[in-house]
Design an enzyme around this catalytic site. Structure first.
Site, mmCIF file in Angstrom:
data_model
loop_
_atom_site.group_PDB
_atom_site.id
_atom_site.type_symbol
_atom_site.label_atom_id
_atom_site.label_comp_id
_atom_site.label_asym_id
_atom_site.label_seq_id
_atom_site.Cartn_x
_atom_site.Cartn_y
_atom_site.Cartn_z
ATOM 1 N N ASN A 9 0.876 -1.173 0.000
ATOM 2 C CA ASN A 9 0.000 0.000 0.000
ATOM 3 C C ASN A 9 0.908 1.216 0.000
ATOM 4 O OD1 ASN A 9 -1.766 2.077 0.452
ATOM 5 N ND2 ASN A 9 -2.403 1.420 2.500
ATOM 6 N N LYS A 11 0.114 4.217 -0.185
ATOM 7 C CA LYS A 11 -0.519 5.398 0.412
ATOM 8 C C LYS A 11 -0.262 6.611 -0.502
ATOM 9 C CE LYS A 11 -0.244 3.178 4.865
ATOM 10 N NZ LYS A 11 -0.219 3.294 6.318
ATOM 11 N N HIS A 94 -9.668 1.168 4.779
ATOM 12 C CA HIS A 94 -8.388 1.345 5.465
ATOM 13 C C HIS A 94 -8.614 2.290 6.647
ATOM 14 C CE1 HIS A 94 -4.292 2.505 6.370
ATOM 15 N NE2 HIS A 94 -3.916 1.408 5.730
ATOM 16 N N GLU A 96 -7.054 4.697 7.712
ATOM 17 C CA GLU A 96 -6.843 6.127 7.416
ATOM 18 C C GLU A 96 -8.076 6.712 6.715
ATOM 19 O OE1 GLU A 96 -3.040 5.555 5.505
ATOM 20 O OE2 GLU A 96 -2.225 4.958 7.450
ATOM 21 N N GLU A 165 -5.386 -4.851 10.471
ATOM 22 C CA GLU A 165 -4.365 -3.834 10.688
ATOM 23 C C GLU A 165 -4.639 -3.105 11.999
ATOM 24 O OE1 GLU A 165 -2.398 -2.587 6.711
ATOM 25 O OE2 GLU A 165 -4.118 -1.296 7.043
ATOM 26 N N GLY A 171 2.548 2.322 10.828
ATOM 27 C CA GLY A 171 3.509 3.414 10.686
ATOM 28 C C GLY A 171 4.216 3.779 11.979
ATOM 29 N N SER A 209 3.411 -2.090 10.279
ATOM 30 C CA SER A 209 4.866 -2.161 10.476
ATOM 31 C C SER A 209 5.457 -3.522 10.105
ATOM 32 C CB SER A 209 5.236 -1.775 11.912
ATOM 33 O OG SER A 209 4.841 -0.434 12.177
HETATM 34 P P1 13P Z 1 2.994 0.418 7.655
HETATM 35 O O1 13P Z 1 3.495 -0.876 7.068
HETATM 36 O O2 13P Z 1 3.747 1.625 7.149
HETATM 37 O O3 13P Z 1 2.877 0.352 9.144
HETATM 38 O O4 13P Z 1 1.507 0.614 7.093
HETATM 39 C C1 13P Z 1 0.614 -0.439 7.207
HETATM 40 C C2 13P Z 1 -0.601 -0.097 6.437
HETATM 41 O O5 13P Z 1 -1.371 0.755 6.814
HETATM 42 C C3 13P Z 1 -0.809 -0.817 5.170
HETATM 43 O O6 13P Z 1 -2.093 -0.597 4.683
#
Ligand code: 13P
Length: 247
Positions: A9, A11, A94, A96, A165, A171, A209
């Site tokens: 992803n 982002k 997601h 976010e 997640e 992150g 992560s």
């Molecule tokens: P990270 O791997 O940067 O923690 O992000 C995970 C994520 O949100 C994947 O959709």
């Protein structure tokens, strides 16, 4: 036996030049992976990435989609549009999107339904906040999020991918331990089993992560069928190392 899926992803990262370098780096080292590989890229780069991954093992994904079919929804992208660019996967719900764009369980379920109707595999994301985990509400939260999608999609549920997640692990560099993740994956698996006799084939990915150092242990768990990788998907060598953990 379920095949594993490693999905990146990106982002809101990338540029025309950076995408080209990243995908070329991946293609140079990917060989013939035993897992499926997907890249969920920003919509504006779908055409570029479609051309870059053409004829390779890498499949294309989007990061979001409209719950509506077409019409006066300024700024939104429809499933039919994604299909035109060869999109196989689409993230829905997601954290976010839930957090910054106020997507409810019902909206997420409608997006999953729209994707399925178009032949796009929705990767349905669920996960709890740190406060919810500390209050002992992890199972309740992820089950509520998944229940909305099951309710809206009935027997089609066997065509989805689920991604667990934990928000506190995204992150932050804090990964759920493989035991913590497996525990939640097992809960999600039994919820899916209660809804569909095909649930055994549904891939449940872990995200938060995940990196080259912790992927092998996570991916060794019986109900962890792959990863949804954020930061570590932006470096070809790191992403390739995670893919290699599925061997
Ligand atoms: P990270 O791997 O940067 O923690 O992000 C995970 C994520 O949100 C994947 O959709």
């Amino acid at each position: 036996m379920r095949k594993k899926l490693i999905a990146g992803n990106w982002k809101m990262n990338g540029s025309v030049a950076a995408n080209e370098a990243l995908v070329e780096g991946l293609l140079a080292g990917i060989g013939t992976p035993v897992c499926q590989v997907g890249l969920c890229v920003p919509s504006v780069y779908l055409a570029q990435c479609q051309a870059l991954v053409a004829g390779s093992v890498i499949e294309l994904g989007a990061q979001d989609v409209s719950q509506h079919e077409r019409g006066a929804f300024t700024g939104e992208v429809s499933c039919a549009m994604l299909k035109e660019f060869g999109v196989r996967y689409c993230l829905v719900g997601h954290s976010e999107r839930r957090q910054y764009h106020f997507e409810t369980d019902a909206v997420v379920a409608a997006k999953a339904q729209r994707a399925l109707a178009c032949g796009i595999t929705p990767i349905v994301c669920v996960g709890e906040t740190l406060a919810e985990r500390e209050a002992g509400k992890t199972e309740e939260v992820v089950k509520r999020q998944l229940a909305a999608v099951i309710h809206a999609n009935g027997h089609c549920i066997s065509e989805i991918v689920v991604a667990y997640e934990p928000i506190w692990a995204i992150g932050t560099g804090k990964t759920a331990s493989s035991e913590q993740a497996q525990q939640v994956h097992a809960v999600l698996r039994s919820q899916l089993q209660a809804a569909s006799n095909q649930a055994g084939r549904i891939q449940i990915l872990y995200g938060g992560s995940m990196n080259a150092a912790n992927a092998a242990q996570l991916l060794a768990q019986p109900d962890i069928d792959g990863g949804l990788v954020g930061g570590a998907a932006l470096k070809a060598s790191e992403f390739l190392s995670i893919i290699a953990c599925t061997h």
